[in-house]
Scaffold this motif. Structure first.
Motif, mmCIF file in Angstrom:
data_model
loop_
_atom_site.group_PDB
_atom_site.id
_atom_site.type_symbol
_atom_site.label_atom_id
_atom_site.label_comp_id
_atom_site.label_asym_id
_atom_site.label_seq_id
_atom_site.Cartn_x
_atom_site.Cartn_y
_atom_site.Cartn_z
ATOM 1 N N UNK A 257 86.850 41.257 56.500
ATOM 2 C CA UNK A 257 87.331 42.422 57.315
ATOM 3 C C UNK A 257 87.259 43.268 56.887
ATOM 4 N N UNK A 258 87.845 44.066 55.387
ATOM 5 C CA UNK A 258 86.774 45.658 55.352
ATOM 6 C C UNK A 258 86.312 45.679 54.768
ATOM 7 N N UNK A 259 85.935 46.862 53.988
ATOM 8 C CA UNK A 259 84.939 47.294 53.738
ATOM 9 C C UNK A 259 84.894 47.018 52.010
ATOM 10 N N UNK A 260 86.548 48.022 51.642
ATOM 11 C CA UNK A 260 86.741 47.831 50.251
ATOM 12 C C UNK A 260 87.009 46.095 49.874
ATOM 13 N N UNK A 262 84.797 43.752 50.796
ATOM 14 C CA UNK A 262 83.143 43.467 50.656
ATOM 15 C C UNK A 262 83.127 42.992 52.045
ATOM 16 N N UNK A 264 80.549 44.262 55.033
ATOM 17 C CA UNK A 264 79.344 45.384 55.427
ATOM 18 C C UNK A 264 79.988 45.689 56.740
ATOM 19 N N UNK A 265 80.536 45.044 57.791
ATOM 20 C CA UNK A 265 81.203 44.808 59.124
ATOM 21 C C UNK A 265 82.473 44.888 58.815
ATOM 22 N N UNK A 266 83.563 45.241 59.741
ATOM 23 C CA UNK A 266 84.276 45.056 60.078
ATOM 24 C C UNK A 266 83.967 43.608 61.589
#
Lengths: 318, 318, 318, 318, 318, 318
Positions: A257-260, A262, A264-266
């Motif tokens: 889901x999120x970059x933080x 892991x 790279x895209x949502x």
């Protein structure tokens, strides 16, 4: 044979157990003497144990994750139970011991889990999607029978990954019936592929992860799975820029889901949004269930659970 | 021919310009009348313009990103200069106009940039690394002559991506000399590959990005490049789990440093740490240089720059 | 003399070493007896050591950060090497021991580093900037020969701060040649001044920081350096609101880039943007280099490095 | 003379007002005609106004922040009141107009505020602290009579900064009585110095900030005040490393509490903790009071207030 | 009787102390022997103590939070003072010991604090507000005499909560006089109610919180207090949707200001903004005062304080 | 009658539509003339419209959210379709118009939704839980037939809240079958109660929220529902501290999971964890479905969706 969770102070007992941890330590005596500092385990729990006056042979005979036959005495040390080992030997072939009897594992047998997964794959109607899924599953087929879904976070036991997949497939199946705009082939494929590279990301034995692989650290399971889909498409002669390849890679890449977290895209496809939330729902509920199951019935609260905002779960008794 | 940045109030002029933006609008009159709301541009700047009373033919003749010949008058509207177009026609072949004369572009010619990049590739001593780099560059060779490095962030002009690579290669070369523990092959390859999928992530014309491609949105340039390396290795018959493939993929995947900036893994090789910081250094300094160059010398401050904590840059005059 | 990293189990040896840590402890015996719990070190590494039955004189003779002559025996305790000290005495003047032989230090001699810095200062073309830089360097000239750049973060060893400056000056010099819009005087001055107050912010001995000074905690090195520039300008009779004073203070104040990293203002001059990124690049690469150098060649991974997103660095072997 | 907040639709009126904003605009007519787009203001509010058919002389006569005599007619345009200006001329000396009658300003006169601040300074018992405070206040003494405390955040009106100081001094005085561990000299000095450089950080007229100064942007008022204390100490021959200088600089540097709010160090003295919270308390309550005062009594909610988590304030009627 | 902070090495002493902590441990001897590992405390401090050779009766006689009479000898162990207990018995009724003499507590007696709070309540002019406040205070009246305001954060001692209220009421009273737009009834009621459910959220004895209650964890004191106000209104027959109920609930719900600090809504009334900042001011200053009071005068710095950005407080000596 | 989504340029048409927005504006003419700036809507979409030369009567006759009969002509203005209204009158009773035919609404009729919810309540086996749920639902029973679940976020249409409940109940029912450790009564009650106070938090008409209520802003729907459960328990004579009341309040209070999302406590019961994730799953998938349904089939991408990380959803066509 006595199960670990049944042992009481002053019990003398004989039985087979897993040597879950083993370290050679020295006493404070002068000169110090070697002893084996051990954790004995079976599927019902674990208990510390000491084997005093370990000989050089002993130190070379025993190793972690092996099964041993033990004669022991239960004592109390600092208000906790602890086994004083009187005799110990490795299990032999003729003892007829199955290692998996001694470890935590999914409540459904690996065989049945794999069978369910294979049936779902077989039911994918699109030939190319089905072939890509099969190719990727084929890379870890054997490990899928034993690998956990994570080191500690959730489903951290024997066949935990396959169990996670099967439960998610059940939820996915329900949602596809509830909401017709979801493409069932894509969602099933996404569920099976989303963590498919985990067995190569981690190094595990008996469902217990000891560490991450070099590839796991440098690429991560998400990018590894994306690369596998590329490899599958080339091998199966499917165009790399086809919507199917693109869709499957997007499902895998976006599922955190999120970059933080892991990714790279949502998520930007209906099935990708569904995949992320099915994954979260199953993982969190399993954390709850496992915490409740491994906390004595008499305890009101489970220990704190990192993945649940570091809170414990309360047993509300109505 | 008069350059845009030289135009003053009340000037009458004739010249060729790029139609950077063009929209058909209506006046407030009753009934409303159509006019062309235009932005004229050349390499020195841009200026709004109006072509009143646009005929149906006019509306069908002109389109954004074309070059036109204009006869115009400079007026002041709300304290800003604006062109009233008196005559306008598309440039013809016989006018001998080169579109690239009208756009912002890298200060080094695309040919020279590509030549430098090819020389660096040729100087990579490891055969497999060199081949993988060549394979990936080959996928976007033509676009590399014109593509910007980003939509607006930095190097957002003709051949900006190649220029970014070349400057980074210079810094990388210096650092390899300064610090012998850096592997020059890996660092060069990392620099060339880190943004190599950007020309497929974005849709650009004349160095100006109009939007992101479907693949760009669903996979992102980082994962696309990782997939390309997989494809290269299969095509070139290099083991997918070899240290070289692993290393190159890690360099690409980690170059944004943090998950929230788009990297699924963090830099864990010496060259990956170097790559991220060279990238940041070059991008930020180029933002500064471009902002200073496009701000009139008479202005103390450049406009605010999003990539520099949304601050302007001050011209300190010693 | 035997280097620490060469000591093996059961070695008997004699040599000079740094007493890096020393604590008087008590045995578990009844009554307990005092012993010296020691860490011996030289430039190649460190090793725990015990000196049993320490007399009252012993407890008053030895102190941390002194050099001692030791006769010892290497033993194994809990699977780690440890020295049993048989004889120990402080080094004497006639032993001809140089303390700096026993500690980690920059790979270039302090003299050479200081010389380089002084040459760069001499080459600053602007008289006032040069004088201000000289004034500030003059406040810490002696400490610059030995101080580290930080407590643990990076360049945490003898003359680490001067080494950090010199490497940054090299990168700065390269960048000024690559990009003519950078003012070389400002960038050099900024590099030399950015951490110039660190020797007053921290209390260090032999390149090892024991704690922060009161001033260091209450003001921080960034504001201290800003105050020094004010003091320099008043002393040198340079107008406090001149662009030079303003520019130098801005360089110092903004070099941590963000408020949460300690900078009260963000970089808003070309040289300030450059300074921040040169600082980051040099610090991060030095962390990598130091981690690789102090990790045995046989280890694939360095320990986790706090300043690198808490990741270890992998030695990729091509 | 009619106050702005009393004007109703169709009123004809004559009066003196502040030209708070003034822009020359063009009508949509062909050819367009110039008119003055104006905001008239007095201390009770403001209202948009148009002066149609502005002559060249008109355009050169009027300027923002001047007082004018106006004959006008109130009309309704898009459901809001707007003045059609029939006659307008600049106020003359003989009109006996005081500019400050037309602007929002602190509820206590600047003279009284300054007098209070001077009395508090005189009552500081420590000679050196008192001298340093006086030196710094002396640098902005004149501006203190008119400057606001911020551009928009809080106390954004004539003499707002001095008013903020005086209210904080009252709270500080109360707290010193309530808690004897607080040093009254330090707390008073901290309150007076904490924002003392704001008049040099911002460029304001009549209590309205138009922009930040170069020094304000490059150094910020916090570092500027720290530098002033250095300057004061040198001028007054007080040791730069004395506890008093250190303490005052710490109070100023830490008063924003966190790095992301602009403070390079966090409060580490009792008075510094007090200073930050007194500052917050006074600023937030003033935002509330000002919002309530400038919102019609008939409105239940004030507009959203950025500094109060972007919430409006509700008038609870018991 | 000897106070703990007066004990020196080798002192023999007799006195009454609180058994603040008590654990039965085993020695390393073979077989291990039980001993009591104890922390003795009085209002001046605490000290570790050992009672060797504890009998079965001893183990059943002593329990934490009881007062004991001790004859002991002060020794040094690992450079810290420690008591060897020679004789120990529980305090008896005839010893005439008051438990509260042995614990940290608010500097004002609980009786006086409660009296002050009751007087403030009596002075609330609005009947309904006064009744609701009384109802809620009535639910915890007894506990208010002893409960701390928090587990560790601030006012963590006997009657700390009541002391926090009283100090806040003083500040609130001052602010209502300084700023007439604040409604005194609402602000007083908000101060008294904001933490009123804390005695049911936590389980404490003698001002020391051992854990949170089930209700405390599942609802939190903020929602509990909101529910109490609902209950009060129903009981007192006040309309649930009246402005008074709404206002009081808003004050309680918003007093932590931000969602991440536990408030489901942000302050949107003047008194709610005031309440939050008075709470912060009092809590932070009390942390400072308590840290200074419990740190020896000879120490320049207090320990790090979690609630103050994890910084220590410096004693500036002018 | 012509549906809005079928209107094409130059169509003349007659039909009934909802006046979704209506504002009286003035033309630029001198003197300006009033016209009605309108948005016409039906369940298939909406379109801007102008009614020129509005009379005083017209301005008093029409109001937003009423149904009107319109004769109009479709024109193109700035490349978008717009209706020129030639005749307009309010719908009359005899027109037999149902307002709900003109608005977006849940795909299941309110009656059926309410019926389903009531059946689920009736099936709750615990008498007290069932009574509390009934009490709370009873407070908003009528509004439940029409209220949306949110202003814009998700299910923002007629009966959206009831639809959200019903879909969540289906998922909850499935999960209770899949995982026997979940208490079905609690989970059903939690689903029905979690947003039950939304109809009092927001002010809506025809499924469109115009603003938040005072109570909604000052308390929020989460605390309001918690208060209602308190009220229910008192009314129904159920102990306020019973596990059932505690459990239901915890379910409501924790369902937003994190403080920054509005929950004062985090989920700490199995059913609370399930509730949060069922809520997220249903809300996010509904956002996706609604975005896909309201985006023309010919568009590859939906508009950006705030609740989905501000991404659009891509229609992958296999």
């Amino acid at each position: 044979m006595t199960l670990i969770k049944q042992l009481k102070n002053q019990d003398e007992f004989v039985g087979f157990y897993l040597l879950k941890e083993l370290e050679v330590k020295q006493t404070n005596a002068n000169p110090p003497k070697d002893f084996l500092d051990i954790v004995l385990a079976d599927a019902t729990g674990e208990m510390p144990a000491k084997f005093w006056d370990a000989s050089q042979t002993d130190k070379e005979t025993f190793f972690p994750m092996g099964v041993v036959k033990v004669r022991g005495l239960v004592q109390t040390y600092r208000e906790k139970l602890q086994v004083k080992i009187m005799q110990i030997r490795p299990a032999k072939e003729e003892d007829g011991i199955k290692l998996t009897d001694f470890i935590r594992s999914a409540p459904i047998s690996p065989n049945d889990l794999i069978h369910t997964i294979q049936s779902v794959i077989a039911a994918i109607s699109d030939d190319e999607i089905r072939s890509i899924v099969r190719f990727c599953v084929g890379k870890v087929e054997e490990k899928l029978e034993s690998y956990p879904a994570a080191k500690t976070h959730h489903h951290a036991y024997f066949a935990g990954l396959a169990y996670h997949m099967v439960r998610m497939l059940e939820i996915g199946d329900f949602l596809c019936k509830q909401r017709s705009f979801l493409n069932s082939d894509l969602l099933k494929a996404g569920i099976i592929l989303h963590d498919i590279a985990k067995p190569e990301e981690m190094i595990a034995q008996l469902g217990i992860v000891s560490e991450y692989s070099v590839q796991g650290k440098l690429l991560g399971h998400i990018s590894m799975a994306s690369n596998w889909i590329t490899e599958a498409a080339i091998t199966l002669d499917i165009a790399l820029d086809s919507p199917k390849v693109l869709g499957l890679q997007h499902l895998v890449l976006s599922h955190h889901n999120l970059g933080e977290w892991g990714s790279p895209v949502q998520p930007q496809m209906a099935e990708a949004v569904a995949l992320h939330h099915i994954d979260a729902l199953d993982a969190k509920l399993q954390m709850v269930e496992d915490a409740l199951n491994t906390t004595p019935e008499t305890e009101e609260w489970t220990p704190l659970i990192r993945g649940l905002e570091n809170k414990g779960i309360y047993r509300l008794r109505l």
